[in-house]
Design an enzyme around this catalytic site. Structure first.
Site, mmCIF file in Angstrom:
data_model
loop_
_atom_site.group_PDB
_atom_site.id
_atom_site.type_symbol
_atom_site.label_atom_id
_atom_site.label_comp_id
_atom_site.label_asym_id
_atom_site.label_seq_id
_atom_site.Cartn_x
_atom_site.Cartn_y
_atom_site.Cartn_z
ATOM 1 N N ASP A 8 0.866 -1.176 0.000
ATOM 2 C CA ASP A 8 0.000 0.000 0.000
ATOM 3 C C ASP A 8 0.902 1.224 0.000
ATOM 4 O O ASP A 8 2.016 1.194 -0.528
ATOM 5 C CB ASP A 8 -0.852 -0.030 1.285
ATOM 6 C CG ASP A 8 -2.131 0.790 1.187
ATOM 7 O OD1 ASP A 8 -2.045 2.029 1.209
ATOM 8 O OD2 ASP A 8 -3.209 0.183 1.082
ATOM 9 N N HIS A 65 -3.602 6.491 3.955
ATOM 10 C CA HIS A 65 -4.323 5.279 3.553
ATOM 11 C C HIS A 65 -3.692 4.035 4.162
ATOM 12 O O HIS A 65 -4.374 3.189 4.744
ATOM 13 C CB HIS A 65 -4.332 5.206 2.025
ATOM 14 C CG HIS A 65 -5.132 4.086 1.447
ATOM 15 N ND1 HIS A 65 -4.599 2.850 1.192
ATOM 16 C CD2 HIS A 65 -6.420 4.035 1.031
ATOM 17 C CE1 HIS A 65 -5.534 2.076 0.646
ATOM 18 N NE2 HIS A 65 -6.643 2.769 0.545
ATOM 19 N N ASN A 95 -14.278 0.070 -6.382
ATOM 20 C CA ASN A 95 -15.284 1.032 -5.938
ATOM 21 C C ASN A 95 -16.126 1.646 -7.043
ATOM 22 O O ASN A 95 -16.652 2.730 -6.863
ATOM 23 C CB ASN A 95 -14.605 2.183 -5.184
ATOM 24 C CG ASN A 95 -14.152 1.789 -3.799
ATOM 25 O OD1 ASN A 95 -14.402 0.684 -3.358
ATOM 26 N ND2 ASN A 95 -13.475 2.687 -3.135
ATOM 27 N N SER A 145 -11.338 -0.623 0.086
ATOM 28 C CA SER A 145 -10.030 -0.533 0.750
ATOM 29 C C SER A 145 -10.149 -0.739 2.254
ATOM 30 O O SER A 145 -9.227 -1.245 2.889
ATOM 31 C CB SER A 145 -9.408 0.841 0.504
ATOM 32 O OG SER A 145 -8.783 0.921 -0.735
#
Length: 457
Positions: free
Chosen positions: A173, A233, A329, A403
């Site tokens: 990530d 994130h 998404n 996520s």
């Protein structure tokens, strides 16, 4: 890869596996907190002037010489697969990426040639937390507070399963704030390569104390500083997997776990080449040192199919590492429009499917309006709307997206491994998918038709 498949890949519309927002190469769509919207998938981006190439077996030295005559030059070797190097190559004759791939495929010297795809995530935030009803994704139907549509983690804790520091997960990530109050006790410190300016364990990464930053090519896996300007994130993902139970802030699915950073997403996203390095980094740590790395969390997407990345996921699967991935998404069906990396299936290559694809549900059990789905390609749902977790610097915020659903499942894999020492990746995957709770909104939308349930772990 035949020319028809190549053309399809270059035009295939795929989605981000992000945090409640979606983006296109031209612009990033800003979606207010709590209001993620379904949009058309973006055309996948790739790095201009570069291709990923794997030579046919036995052509290593002569192949490189011959390929230079086709207008490409090697920038780095990413891996050795099936006895042949996987190369990141620069186009040196001004040809387009698509034209160069066609030329390389036609040469007969390569196993495959493909774009160096670019992946993204994008976060949306709203803004203490378990006891006041905020942290619903950790609740169970019999916990206090209660929510039947949470992960049921609180019920596992009540049975004494709070995880184990001897279980490791990789966070592929952004980086994460490893000294965050809720993360510092579960952050990895590499015992095999102390900070001394030397690559003590010989893995090619000097002083990879917390992991490695493949986006910037250094050992600084957190780049947000005290302003928290980056890596929110990755920090949010880490908190959901393993925020500590210390009486303040948030708590993760595991109170005890050890996470390692494989940072490959920077300010402008991340590339296939760096994603491959991150996946292989964890595979090497496990095979080199025997570390109990059970899964990697992959809350990202946006590129087309990559044979090179697929091969890296297979290498990890053969080392008994699960690849847990966000479904995306864009509110679309992954059965009809594939979304990578969540659509990879390693069954034929590794002997079992190591990928778990995760959709997002809200606290009423509804499939989130933004969540991608697929009766054949998305495995289960997990909490992914209004998810509170850690962010830099020493803060907390609520994000939405697949996520956010994904680290609930990664946390579940670690929780199962803690209570079932020696379990194989297949056994962990089977346990997660076999324990879901049937959920109306996921019936016909996911493989299992159910939502995450870690209460028995």
């Amino acid at each position: 890869m035949n020319p028809a498949r190549l053309a399809a890949l270059m035009t295939l519309a795929l989605t981000l596996a992000a945090c409640g927002q979606n983006s296109t190469p031209a612009a990033e769509a800003q979606i207010p907190a709590g209001e993620p919207a379904a949009v058309s998938p973006a055309t996948p981006e790739f790095v201009e002037g570069e291709v990923l190439v794997q030579l046919q077996s036995g052509l290593s030295a002569q192949g490189l010489t011959a390929l230079s005559g086709l207008g490409v030059q090697s920038l780095e070797t990413l891996a050795i697969t099936n006895g042949a190097p996987l190369l990141r190559m620069q186009i040196s004759d001004g040809a387009s990426v698509q034209a160069k791939i066609g030329q390389l495929q036609a040469s007969g010297m390569v196993r495959f040639a493909e774009p160096n795809w670019v992946y993204h995530h994008q976060a949306t935030a709203s803004d203490s937390y378990f006891t006041n009803g905020t942290l619903w994704g950790m609740y169970g139907d019999a916990s206090s507070p209660a929510n039947a549509y949470g992960s049921q983690a609180a019920e596992a804790w009540a049975r004494g399963n709070v995880g184990s520091d001897g279980v490791y997960v990789g966070i592929i990530d952004e980086g994460y704030q490893f000294d965050h109050p809720d993360l510092k006790n579960n952050a990895w410190t590499n015992p095999y390569d102390p900070v001394n300016g030397t690559d003590d364990d010989g893995n090619g990464y000097v002083d990879d104390t917390r992991g490695w930053d493949f986006a910037n090519g250094d050992n600084s896996v957190y780049d947000g500083g005290t302003r928290g300007s980056q890596d929110s994130h990755g920090t949010h993902v880490a908190g959901t997997i393993g925020g500590t139970a210390d009486g303040s802030g948030v708590v993760g699915v595991n109170h005890n776990v050890t996470f390692i950073s494989g940072k490959f997403l920077g300010r402008r996203g991340g590339t296939t080449a760096n994603a491959i390095k991150a996946v292989d980094y964890f595979t090497d740590l496990k095979t080199r040192h025997g570390m109990n790395i059970v899964a990697t969390n992959n809350s990202w997407g946006g590129g087309g199919y990559s044979q090179a990345l697929y091969d890296a996921v297979v290498r990890a699967a053969k080392a008994n590492i699960l690849f847990i991935a966000a479904a995306g998404n864009s509110g679309t069906n992954n059965d009809t429009t594939a979304s990578y990396p969540s659509n990879y299936d390693t069954s034929s290559s590794a002997g079992y499917d190591s990928v778990i694809a995760v959709a997002a549900i809200d606290k009423a059990g509804a499939l989130a309006s933004f969540s991608q789905y697929g009766a054949k390609s998305v495995d289960l749902g997990a909490p992914g709307v209004a998810i509170m977790s850690s962010v830099p610097y020493n803060g907390y915020s609520s994000y939405n997206g697949t996520s956010m659903a994904t680290p609930h499942v990664t946390g579940g894999a670690a929780l199962y491994a803690a209570s079932h020492p020696g379990a194989t990746a297949k056994q962990i995957r089977d346990a997660i998918l076999g324990s879901v709770v049937a959920t109306n909104s996921l019936n016909g939308k996911t493989v299992t038709g159910g939502r995450l349930n870690v209460s028995g772990f």
